[in-house]
Design a protein around this motif. Structure first.
Motif, mmCIF file in Angstrom:
data_model
loop_
_atom_site.group_PDB
_atom_site.id
_atom_site.type_symbol
_atom_site.label_atom_id
_atom_site.label_comp_id
_atom_site.label_asym_id
_atom_site.label_seq_id
_atom_site.Cartn_x
_atom_site.Cartn_y
_atom_site.Cartn_z
ATOM 1 N N UNK A 1 0.848 -1.191 0.000
ATOM 2 C CA UNK A 1 0.000 0.000 0.000
ATOM 3 C C UNK A 1 0.885 1.243 0.000
ATOM 4 N N UNK A 2 0.543 2.179 -0.853
ATOM 5 C CA UNK A 2 1.320 3.411 -0.940
ATOM 6 C C UNK A 2 0.843 4.419 0.103
ATOM 7 N N UNK A 3 1.791 4.988 0.835
ATOM 8 C CA UNK A 3 1.523 6.025 1.827
ATOM 9 C C UNK A 3 2.496 7.161 1.553
ATOM 10 N N UNK A 4 2.146 8.376 1.926
ATOM 11 C CA UNK A 4 3.018 9.502 1.623
ATOM 12 C C UNK A 4 4.397 9.374 2.270
ATOM 13 N N UNK A 5 4.501 8.640 3.379
ATOM 14 C CA UNK A 5 5.772 8.497 4.077
ATOM 15 C C UNK A 5 6.483 7.194 3.743
ATOM 16 N N UNK A 6 5.710 6.130 3.581
ATOM 17 C CA UNK A 6 6.286 4.791 3.482
ATOM 18 C C UNK A 6 5.522 3.945 2.482
ATOM 19 N N UNK A 7 6.120 2.801 2.161
ATOM 20 C CA UNK A 7 5.394 1.709 1.523
ATOM 21 C C UNK A 7 4.981 0.744 2.637
ATOM 22 N N UNK A 8 3.691 0.446 2.730
ATOM 23 C CA UNK A 8 3.184 -0.475 3.749
ATOM 24 C C UNK A 8 3.109 -1.864 3.122
ATOM 25 N N UNK A 9 3.959 -2.766 3.596
ATOM 26 C CA UNK A 9 4.113 -4.071 2.954
ATOM 27 C C UNK A 9 3.594 -5.171 3.881
ATOM 28 N N UNK A 10 2.539 -5.834 3.461
ATOM 29 C CA UNK A 10 1.943 -6.920 4.251
ATOM 30 C C UNK A 10 2.498 -8.263 3.785
ATOM 31 N N UNK A 11 2.505 -9.239 4.685
ATOM 32 C CA UNK A 11 3.107 -10.531 4.391
ATOM 33 C C UNK A 11 2.398 -11.644 5.139
ATOM 34 N N UNK A 12 2.556 -12.846 4.640
ATOM 35 C CA UNK A 12 2.014 -14.032 5.307
ATOM 36 C C UNK A 12 2.839 -15.233 4.847
ATOM 37 N N UNK A 13 2.400 -16.423 5.189
ATOM 38 C CA UNK A 13 3.179 -17.607 4.824
ATOM 39 C C UNK A 13 2.971 -17.964 3.355
#
Length: 282
Positions: free
Chosen positions: A38-50
Motif C-alpha cells: 500500500x502506498x503512503x506519503x511516508x512509506x510503503x506499507x508491505x503486508x506478508x504471510x506464509x
C-alpha cells in the motif's frame, strides 16, 4: 526516492534472513511471502504471510498478529508496526515525529493557541488565569512567566516541558514503530521499538514471539492489541521466532482473541497468551 519494487525487495530480503536464521537454529520455519503493498506519503506499507497460505489458501497456515513492514520512501529504512497500530493508523504520528523528525501538532500547541487568543481578546492577565485553570500546578509567577514569554514569541522550554508532560499522553509502546534496519545499515536492530526501549520496557514488534516455556504473566490482562503486536506483559522473555503454523486455539475468555487461532507458529507450543494469560491449548 524508494520505488515500490525496491520496497518489496527489501521486505523479501528481510523475510529470507529471518527464515535462514531460524532454520540454522533448528526451528521448523516456513517461508514467508509479500502479499500486498500500500502506498503512503511516508512509506510503503508491505503486508506478508506464509507462502503455504498463499499457495493453498488453507486457514491452518494463515498468520495472526503479523503487522506490516514499513519501508521509508526517502531513505529506504525498514520498520515494522503491530496489528493494532496498523489498523488504527496510530503509527503515523510516531513515525513523523520520531523517525522522520517532522513537527507533529500536540495538545500543548492547542493550549498556546488558546492563550494567545485570550490575550488578544481580553488581555494578558486573563491569559494567565486561563493557564492556571488549565494547569493549576503552575504558580502565579510561573504562569506570568509562561504567558509573557509565549506572547513575546519565546516560550520557556522548562515550563513548556512541564505543560507537555501534563497534556500530552505518552506513546503507548504497543503502537510504536519498531526499527528493523536503519537506512544503509547492515545490522539488525532486533526489531525493537526505540520509543518502548526509552520507556524502559523492551517491547517487540509484531513478528516477535514469546520463547516456548516462558512463565505465565502475573495478572495478565487484555493488552489492548493482538497476538504478536508487542504488548507483552513486562518481565517475559522475547525472541524473533517466525510464525510457522497457527495450530492452537486461545482460551474462550480472552477478550481479544476469543475463538481465534494462536499465531505462535509451533506445533509443540507451550507459550502463554499475552492478552488473557492462558496457555495455548496444544
Amino acid at each position: 526516492m524508494i520505488e515500490r519494487e525496491a520496497a518489496v525487495q527489501a521486505v523479501e530480503d528481510q523475510l529470507e534472513r529471518d527464515y535462514q536464521q531460524w532454520r540454522a537454529a533448528g526451528v521448523d520455519a516456513m517461508r514467508m511471502a509479500v502479499v500486498d503493498v500500500e502506498e503512503h506519503e511516508l512509506v510503503w506499507i508491505v503486508s506478508w504471510t506464509s507462502e503455504e497460505f498463499v499457495r493453498t489458501r488453507n486457514p491452518e497456515f494463515m498468520l495472526a498478529g503479523n503487522g506490516p513492514y514499513l519501508v521509508d520512501r526517502v531513505d529506504g529504512g525498514l520498520h515494522q508496526v503491530g496489528v493494532v497500530s496498523a489498523v488504527t493508523g496510530e503509527w503515523e504520528a510516531d513515525y513523523r515525529a520520531r523517525i522522520r523528525g517532522l513537527p507533529v501538532r500536540a495538545a500543548v500547541d492547542d493550549l498556546h493557541d488558546a492563550l494567545c487568543e485570550v490575550a488578544a481578546a481580553r488581555g494578558r492577565v486573563h491569559a494567565v488565569r486561563t493557564l492556571r485553570q488549565r494547569l493549576p500546578m503552575f504558580s502565579p509567577a510561573e504562569a506570568i512567566e509562561y504567558v509573557s514569554a509565549l506572547l513575546d514569541g519565546d516560550a520557556s522550554a522548562r515550563l513548556v516541558a512541564v505543560a507537555t508532560k501534563e497534556l500530552v499522553e505518552p506513546l503507548n509502546p504497543v503502537l510504536a514503530v519498531g526499527t528493523v534496519r536503519v537506512a544503509g545499515a547492515g545490522a539488525l536492530r532486533a526489531g525493537t521499538a526505540d520509543a518502548a526501549a526509552r520507556a524502559g520496557d523492551e517491547q517487540g514488534v509484531s513478528s516477535n514471539r514469546l520463547i516456548a516455556g516462558s512463565a505465565a504473566p502475573t495478572g495478565a490482562k487484555d493488552c489492548g492489541g493482538a497476538w504478536g503486536c508487542g504488548g507483552w506483559p513486562g518481565g517475559l522473555r522475547r525472541t524473533r521466532l517466525p510464525a510457522v503454523r497457527a495450530g492452537f486455539e486461545y482460551d474462550a475468555g480472552c477478550s481479544v482473541f476469543s475463538g481465534r487461532r494462536c499465531g505462535c507458529g509451533r506445533r509443540t507450543c507451550r507459550v502463554w497468551c499475552c492478552c488473557c494469560g492462558s496457555r495455548c491449548a496444544g
